[in-house]
Design an enzyme around this catalytic site. Sequence first.
Site, PDB file in Angstrom:
ATOM      1  N   LYS A   1      -4.433   5.011  12.583  1.00  0.00           N
ATOM      2  CA  LYS A   1      -5.727   5.685  12.624  1.00  0.00           C
ATOM      3  C   LYS A   1      -6.391   5.592  11.248  1.00  0.00           C
ATOM      4  CE  LYS A   1      -4.681  10.532  11.510  1.00  0.00           C
ATOM      5  NZ  LYS A   1      -5.720  10.821  10.553  1.00  0.00           N
TER       6      LYS A   1
ATOM      7  N   GLY B   1       0.812  -1.216   0.000  1.00  0.00           N
ATOM      8  CA  GLY B   1       0.000   0.000   0.000  1.00  0.00           C
ATOM      9  C   GLY B   1       0.848   1.270   0.000  1.00  0.00           C
TER      10      GLY B   1
ATOM     11  N   HIS C   1      -4.040  14.291  16.222  1.00  0.00           N
ATOM     12  CA  HIS C   1      -2.726  14.938  16.228  1.00  0.00           C
ATOM     13  C   HIS C   1      -2.663  16.128  17.178  1.00  0.00           C
ATOM     14  CE1 HIS C   1      -2.134  12.376  12.890  1.00  0.00           C
ATOM     15  NE2 HIS C   1      -2.557  13.179  11.934  1.00  0.00           N
TER      16      HIS C   1
ATOM     17  N   LYS D   1       4.773   1.811   1.156  1.00  0.00           N
ATOM     18  CA  LYS D   1       5.769   2.148   0.128  1.00  0.00           C
ATOM     19  C   LYS D   1       6.448   3.477   0.423  1.00  0.00           C
ATOM     20  CE  LYS D   1       2.906   1.540  -3.364  1.00  0.00           C
ATOM     21  NZ  LYS D   1       2.394   1.444  -4.763  1.00  0.00           N
TER      22      LYS D   1
ATOM     23  N   ARG E   1       2.181  25.565   3.874  1.00  0.00           N
ATOM     24  CA  ARG E   1       2.269  24.304   4.589  1.00  0.00           C
ATOM     25  C   ARG E   1       3.206  24.489   5.771  1.00  0.00           C
ATOM     26  NH1 ARG E   1       5.079  18.616   2.543  1.00  0.00           N
ATOM     27  NH2 ARG E   1       4.269  17.297   4.237  1.00  0.00           N
TER      28      ARG E   1
END
Length: 717
Positions: free
Chosen positions: A171, A32, A264, A36, A362
């Site tokens: 999660k 998945g 988180h 990876k 970000r």
Amino acid sequence: MLAVAVFVALLGCLRAQELRGHVSIVLLGATGDLAKKYLWQGLFQLYLEEAGKGHNFSFHGTALTATEQGQEVVAKVLESLSCPKDVAPARCAELKDQFQRLSQYRQLKTTEDYAALSKDIEALVQREGLWEAGRIFYFSVPPFAYTDIARSINSSCRPGPGAWLRVVLEKPFGHNHLSAQQLATDLGSFFHEEEMYRVDHYLGKQAVAQILPFRDQNRKALDGLWNRHQVERVEIVMKETVDAEGRTSFYEEYGVIRDVLQNHLTEILTLVAMELPPDISSSEDVLRHKLQVFQALRGLRRGSAVLGQYQAYSEQVRRELDKPAGFLSLTPTFAGILVHLDNLRWEGVPFLLMSGKALDERMGYVRVLFKNRACCAQSEQHWVAEQSACLPRQIIFYIGHGALGSPAVLVSRNLFRPTLPGSWEEVGGPPGLHLFGRPLSDFYAYSPVREQDAYSVLISRIFHGRKDSFITTENLLASWAFWTPLLDSLAHEAPRLYPGGAENGHLLDFEFSGGQLSFSVQQPEQLVPGPGSAPAPSDFQVLRSTYRDRPLVTAWPEELIAKLADDIEAAAMKAVRRSGQFHLALSGGSSPVALFQQLAMGHYAFPWAHTHLWLVDERCVPLWDPESNFQGLQTHLLQHVRLPHYHVHPMPVHLRQRLCAQEDQGAQAYAEEISALREITLLVSRVGHEPKKWPISGVQPVSGQLVWYMDYEAFLG
């Protein structure tokens, strides 16, 4: 003497045996995306750290993918693995070759497949002349598959006596408190609590993992600072520039609060707010102190949150999930949440949690901003970072990305020079770099000597059995118990639309007041769809008319609330001049909250000292219950004004140690009946005098005047 020699020989034998312990790591979902991108590299990093230290390893990649296809995928991933920069190329090539030979892929579907895997591990251990230390199963699979896999491991693939078992879970751990409880019960029937490691990868990020060690190593400096007397607020933020395209099926089910804030950011909050145990290396003590934070959290309400959604989201959902053309999603992609803790250390300190997609940058950070009571006579150009008390005082755990680009711990120079472990070093930055409005030179700045991926950090801690970096069942359920009521109350709330990226401007800025959050900039409403500029609410005047043969004032909500507050203040001033006192009767619920806030924050000349407040309705709960109307009045008005407590007159719903017929659920039935009436203003205008059915129709003042205040939406339907 012989006994001593035998004991020493036996001890040496046991140590040699310990050094030959074998650990099997089984990666479920090995083909998945998560595996990876992160997990195989994390397993390789573990091997780099532990090779030659005594344990032997075997790595088993497994999935539902057919054997030949899975082997090809895993082979490509193994070939792409890399070493840290401080590992010599020749040594890297050697270790990479060893890791590839120790790794294999197999299809794992049935209970028989799990039994076969267990036999192969046992045969390998026996063939190599080793003993089995333990097994790690990493669940990189969807949660709906957890129970079946857990059942197969428990029945067919547990290690033998004397070896440990660790199962690692990703999660989401449920969708709300009930589903999380069900999943926890299911897993608890197969595994012991000490065997389960629930991953929150943010706890592996280096700046986050440094919060407790930083607090521990700087206890003396922080003792007088880390409390409500010195901290102005705490900000915990994760911003993303990407949107949810390609992931809308997941996002429609979870949204930003479940995806980021419930886990988180809440975990980070516990690290900042928890009482520091004497020994932070004790996992049990750390986990117990984190649980105490959950117990101190004040319940969230609808007013605790602001929600947003980037404009392209609904179109993405229609396209990816084949929804009809008119479908509009209510799923938030942005959220700001105001959290308070009711304990001696943090009472009154706002914790602001924020996350969103399609934002302007970000970055992630935890910012502790301290109060500043200084007033400097010299101009700012003479302020010195290490000495000036007028400069902002803050501690920032910079999680990554953004202008700085890497994890960091920043401490204002006018606070103290911090102590950090040797794995962190003091750094400078590019000239002219500013963070949070100040040049980087204003801070003592530290970054890791070697950056590590969060999953590499956590996989190492799983191997070493460090439970404090993971989510226990008790903490998980406490978190969901805290967030679920808010999520339920927001289920039908329409989020504010925002364009995305830099075009958001100030549209998502928010502010807090009186325990409530609100957007700083009001979003103009388009009254008539179509080309051209639509009129905004401010373009309309407050209108006067009649309703039930009485004066009517109508306007858009903001203007109406402002007008009503002005009129109440004028009436209060007049009454106090005439008779020395003013009586104000208020209803409960959410409707008058905006009025309460307007009176509390915008009318400083109001004669509160001469005002009596009366509640005209109340729910069948004790007055101290968060759901009582009195508590709403206290939160949004009373705590902000100087009103003598003996001038407050709540309804007496709690007499003789009993409440009003609570088993009849009269308050709930009344609320549901009102909610079902779509055209209530039209009905009230026609009912005549029926106070038993319509209490408001019985309001007939003997003296004075009855004036109706309605916003346009209510008046026009």
